[in-house]
Design a protein around this motif. Sequence first.
Motif, PDB file in Angstrom:
ATOM      1  N   TYR A 257       0.830  -1.349  -0.023  1.00 27.26           N
ATOM      2  CA  TYR A 257       0.069   0.121  -0.039  1.00 27.26           C
ATOM      3  C   TYR A 257       0.756   1.256  -0.143  1.00 27.26           C
ATOM      4  N   TYR A 258       0.424   2.332  -0.503  1.00 24.98           N
ATOM      5  CA  TYR A 258       0.872   3.556  -0.194  1.00 24.98           C
ATOM      6  C   TYR A 258       0.065   4.681   0.263  1.00 24.98           C
ATOM      7  N   ILE A 266      -4.348   0.537  -2.205  1.00 30.13           N
ATOM      8  CA  ILE A 266      -3.854  -0.656  -2.573  1.00 30.13           C
ATOM      9  C   ILE A 266      -2.807  -0.597  -3.887  1.00 30.13           C
ATOM     10  N   ILE A 267      -1.677  -1.150  -3.760  1.00 33.51           N
ATOM     11  CA  ILE A 267      -0.925  -1.368  -5.064  1.00 33.51           C
ATOM     12  C   ILE A 267      -1.159  -2.621  -5.513  1.00 33.51           C
ATOM     13  N   GLU A 282       5.816  -3.080  -9.141  1.00 35.40           N
ATOM     14  CA  GLU A 282       5.473  -1.653 -10.039  1.00 35.40           C
ATOM     15  C   GLU A 282       4.708  -0.908  -9.266  1.00 35.40           C
ATOM     16  N   ILE A 283       4.780   0.335  -9.154  1.00 39.94           N
ATOM     17  CA  ILE A 283       4.167   1.459  -8.480  1.00 39.94           C
ATOM     18  C   ILE A 283       3.481   2.390  -9.275  1.00 39.94           C
ATOM     19  N   VAL A 291       7.278   9.191   0.046  1.00 40.11           N
ATOM     20  CA  VAL A 291       5.974   8.467   0.067  1.00 40.11           C
ATOM     21  C   VAL A 291       6.100   7.463   1.031  1.00 40.11           C
ATOM     22  N   TYR A 292       4.890   7.350   1.773  1.00 36.81           N
ATOM     23  CA  TYR A 292       4.833   6.290   2.870  1.00 36.81           C
ATOM     24  C   TYR A 292       4.258   4.867   2.116  1.00 36.81           C
ATOM     25  N   PHE A 293       5.243   3.966   2.346  1.00 43.47           N
ATOM     26  CA  PHE A 293       4.780   2.653   1.767  1.00 43.47           C
ATOM     27  C   PHE A 293       4.493   1.656   3.176  1.00 43.47           C
ATOM     28  N   THR A 294       3.610   0.850   2.871  1.00 45.11           N
ATOM     29  CA  THR A 294       3.497  -0.294   3.938  1.00 45.11           C
ATOM     30  C   THR A 294       3.417  -1.573   3.157  1.00 45.11           C
ATOM     31  N   VAL A 295       3.894  -2.777   3.801  1.00 47.57           N
ATOM     32  CA  VAL A 295       3.911  -4.025   3.324  1.00 47.57           C
ATOM     33  C   VAL A 295       3.472  -5.099   4.345  1.00 47.57           C
ATOM     34  N   ASN A 296       2.577  -5.755   4.086  1.00 48.76           N
ATOM     35  CA  ASN A 296       2.294  -6.914   4.820  1.00 48.76           C
ATOM     36  C   ASN A 296       2.735  -8.131   4.291  1.00 48.76           C
TER      37      ASN A 296
END
Length: 316
Positions: A257-258, A266-267, A282-283, A291-296
Motif C-alpha cells: 500500500y501507499y 492498494i498497489i 511496480e508502483i 512516500v509512505y509505503f506499508t507492506v504486509n
Amino acid sequence: MIDFANVKQLIIKGTEVYEATRKSNGAYLWTKPLGKLTITGSVLVGGSYSITRTNKLSPYSTTGSINSGATVYYGDTIKLTAVPHEGYKVVGDGVKETTFKIETNEIPANCYMTQNFEFAKDSITAPIISNVRNSTLADRTSIIFDVRNDNLEDVSMSYYVYDTEGALLVGYDDERTIDGKTSAFNVSTSWATEEFPWAGTIKVVFEIEGGATGETSEAFDFRTQLAQATISYAIEGGKKVVVVQNPNDMTVYADLYYLNGQTWEIITLRHMVAANHGLSIEIPSTLSGNVYFTVNLKVNSPKYKPSQTVAVLNVN
C-alpha cells in the motif's frame, strides 16, 4: 480374706504396687500402673500428632499433654489429635482425633495407635508454566512446555489444553506428578501435522490433586510472527518499483500500500515472494517525493502471524 475396698495400698513380693483412690461411696477404686503407652501409627509429611490424658482415676497421674512411652493407668482416657503444620489440613481417610479409655487392669489393644494421620496442603502454590514452544518434526507437530513446582512436596496434577474458543482439545489431558522443588519439568505431546488443532491462542490449565485445590492458566499464542520485510525504491526497465525483500525461510505473499493523503491505497495484494528472496512490485508513475509505503507479509498457515513494515521512500 483382705477387704480390698478398705485397703489403700498393697505391695506384693516387693514389686507390684497397687494404688487406689476413694470413690464417692467411700470405698477404694483400684488402679495400677499398667505399662507404657505406645504409638505405632505413622504421620505423613505436613503434620504431627499430640497425645493428651483427658481423664484419670489414679491420684499419681496427671491430665494434660503426655508423650509416647508415658505410663498409663486404669481409668485413663487418652486422646490423640492430628496437628497439621501451617498451611496443611487433614485429608483422605486420615482422622483428626481419636479417643480411647483404659477400662481394665491390662493395656487394651486400642491403646496402640495404628491410624495414620494424613495431611495435605490447605493451600498450594500453583505450578508455573514457562518456555512454551511448538516444533514440527516430519509429520508431527508438538507442544513442549516446562513446569516449575515451588512446593516442598510432590504435586499430583492433571493438565488440560483449551483452544481459542475455550473448547478442550480432544484427547489432550494427562496426569503427572511433579517432584517438590522441581525447577523444570518438560511436558510434551504431539499431533499429526494436518490435525494441528488451533489457529490462535491456547490456554493450559493445571488442576491440583491429592487434597489441595488450585490452578494456574496461561495463554500462549503459538502462531509465529513472520519476520518483517525490507523495502527499497528502484527504477527497473524505466518503471518505478518497490523492491520487497522477504527474510523468511518460506514463500509468503505481500500486500503493498501507499499513503495517499489520509488514505492507504492498494498497489497489489497476494503477490508471492519466494523464501529469502526479493521481488519488484511496480508502483504508479505519478508517485514522487517522500512516500509512505506499508507492506504486509502473510502465509497460508494459522501458525504464523502477518508482519507489517512501514517505510518512507524517496520516489524520484
